[in-house]
Motif scaffolding. Structure first.
Motif, PDB file in Angstrom:
ATOM      1  N   HIS A  40      15.947 -15.278 -26.296  1.00  0.00           N
ATOM      2  CA  HIS A  40      14.520 -14.630 -25.979  1.00  0.00           C
ATOM      3  C   HIS A  40      14.176 -15.033 -24.385  1.00  0.00           C
ATOM      4  N   ARG A  93       0.736 -11.604 -21.304  1.00  0.00           N
ATOM      5  CA  ARG A  93       1.170 -10.346 -21.626  1.00  0.00           C
ATOM      6  C   ARG A  93       0.461  -9.120 -21.372  1.00  0.00           C
ATOM      7  N   PRO A 109       7.992  -1.305 -22.964  1.00  0.00           N
ATOM      8  CA  PRO A 109       7.983  -1.352 -24.408  1.00  0.00           C
ATOM      9  C   PRO A 109       9.040  -2.614 -24.326  1.00  0.00           C
ATOM     10  N   LEU A 110       9.897  -2.813 -23.231  1.00  0.00           N
ATOM     11  CA  LEU A 110      10.867  -3.943 -23.247  1.00  0.00           C
ATOM     12  C   LEU A 110       9.999  -5.188 -22.813  1.00  0.00           C
ATOM     13  N   LYS A 133       8.187  -6.501 -26.156  1.00  0.00           N
ATOM     14  CA  LYS A 133       9.083  -7.252 -26.694  1.00  0.00           C
ATOM     15  C   LYS A 133       9.621  -8.743 -26.304  1.00  0.00           C
ATOM     16  N   ALA A 134       9.606  -8.627 -25.033  1.00  0.00           N
ATOM     17  CA  ALA A 134      10.187  -9.840 -24.442  1.00  0.00           C
ATOM     18  C   ALA A 134       9.387 -10.987 -24.072  1.00  0.00           C
TER      19      ALA A 134
END
Length: 465
Positions: free
Chosen positions: A9, A77, A181-182, A185-186
């Protein structure tokens, strides 16, 4: 406490952070190689068309600290996702701009998104990485930005040569669609933040206004009929900066903890980071014009030559950062200034007798200089920041973009003065007049490079790490 991630991750998060800062860097410089085409399309002179680059870095620098404070309170984020979205929308607006004024306004929108990304990239590292990996993470961030700056002209040159300058912006749309979207998620949500915190709006406005006024004063100084306007703008910028400092001292939740700057070593490192980008972004603005007007190169050829610096930075950036972790950062930061001075001296000295080997050597030296800046100089700033490590990590990018805005304006002003091309359209500037402006401007940049080396020499490495 920072939320630590597993190795897989962590790698994904750092890849997203690298991509975000790389996009910031690319869009800070990709326009440079297209400036002759943009200027010719809209019929404007060299100093005026430079605002395509200046407005991007000026707005980015003026908003970055505010977004760093918002991210610290609301969550990294959220701000990074919003930044990618605004950046993508701004890119679409730039690519569809029918006039120069609309292009400038669209670049400002794009820069707001870039400011959100530039603020949160370093903070991902300080929030989600353990201390023993922080230097590595910050080197990923700074190398991503520096490689992006250097790759931008090559990519822009190819796009301008084979399509049109509009596509240097439109290419960001599919990239943004994939990156959002990446990123979600990351990057983890992080710890719970204080949703009731209030942003220091007055401090944000004053900081942005001071950066804008000073940059504008430098840019219009080259116009004889605007010298009084330049002086008034400079004085107003200084007054607003003083007001910002006074406001921050009395504010209960200041935008920026100015106490960090009481340490002369911290301030010296910040100035070095700022001056590094002053000279690089300034000369990267001028070099595409030099290649096309004086060396009779196409946009694609100029871009390929400028790619040399990016390759050198990419190859040596990470090994140099790791070396600085083991051997110390001072000597490497001094070499950053000396490599830059040597590269720009070659460009100044051989302005009228330039050949490909000399140009290649100068660009290699520029790439080595950036490799010595990335991890070592940025980590040095964080290490001298005490308890304000999160904000200091964002201030590395703030230094880059303030320097980029001022440096591009400064170089455009110096070139216009020395070449006596005030008000002349780009396509009408002769090769001889261009070289008259290029050489003395490059010599001044050499002097700034030596100042970077000197300040890096007198600052001690932090023993706390």
């Amino acid at each position: 406490m920072a939320q630590l991630l597993d190795r897989r991750h962590t790698a994904m998060m750092l890849a997203v952070v690298f991509f975000a800062t790389f996009m910031d860097g690319v869009d800070g410089s990709i326009v440079n190689v297209a400036l002759p085409n943009i200027g010719a399309d809209f019929g404007i002179d060299t100093a005026t068309v430079s605002w395509t680059s200046i407005i991007y870095m000026m707005v980015l620098a003026g908003t970055l600290v505010a977004f760093a404070r918002v991210a610290a309170d609301k969550g990294v984020r959220k701000v990074m996702a919003g930044g990618l979205l605004v950046f993508t929308i701004g890119s679409l607006m730039c690519g569809l701009s029918p006039s120069f004024s609309i292009l400038i306004a669209s670049r400002a929108v794009q820069a707001v998104g870039a400011g959100m990304m530039a603020a949160t990239g370093p903070m991902c590292c300080t929030e989600h990485l353990p201390p023993e990996k922080l230097g590595f993470g910050l080197s990923i961030v700074t190398i991503g930005a520096s490689v992006g700056f250097a790759v931008g002209p090559a990519l822009g040159g190819a796009i301008v040569e084979f399509v049109s300058w509009h596509w240097i912006f439109l290419i960001n749309i599919p990239l943004g669609a994939v990156a959002i979207p990446l990123m979600l998620k990351a990057v983890p949500p992080g710890s719970k933040k204080n949703d009731s915190v209030k942003l220091d709006v007055l401090g944000t406005v004053l900081l942005f206004a001071s950066i804008t006024l000073v940059t504008f004063a430098i840019e219009v100084l080259s116009y004889s009929e605007l010298r009084v306007v330049s002086a008034v703008s400079a004085i107003a910028g200084i007054i607003v900066l003083v007001l910002f400092v006074r406001t921050e001292k009395s504010c209960s939740a200041p935008l920026l903890n100015l106490g960090m700057f009481r340490d002369w070593q911290f301030t010296s490192i910040f100035l070095c980071l700022m001056m590094v980008n002053m000279i690089f972004m300034g000369m990267l603005y001028l070099l595409p014009f030099y290649g096309e007007i004086c060396l009779d190169m196409s946009s694609a050829t100029v871009g390929l030559f400028l790619l040399i610096s990016a390759v050198v930075t990419a190859v040596f950036g990470m090994p140099v950062a790791k070396l600085s972790d083991v051997k110390g950062r001072k000597a490497i930061c001094v070499m950053a200034g000396l490599f830059a001075a040597a590269g720009f001296f070659l460009q100044a000295f051989f302005t009228r007798d330039m050949n490909p080997p000399i140009l290649v050597v100068s660009l290699v030296l520029m790439g080595l200089s950036w490799a010595c800046v990335g991890g070592p100089m940025a980590s040095r700033l964080v290490e001298h920041a005490g308890e304000e490590r999160d904000m200091a990590s964002s201030l590395t990018n703030e230094a880059y973009y303030i320097g980029g805005a001022i440096g591009t304006a400064m170089v455009a002003m110096l070139f216009t003065v020395f070449s006596a091309t005030d008000g002349i359209d780009i396509q009408n500037v002769s090769s001889s007049a261009f070289m008259d402006g290029f050489a003395p401007t490059a010599y001044i940049v050499v002097g700034i490079s030596l100042l970077i080396a000197f300040l890096s020499l007198i600052v001690k490495d932090s023993k706390k790490e």
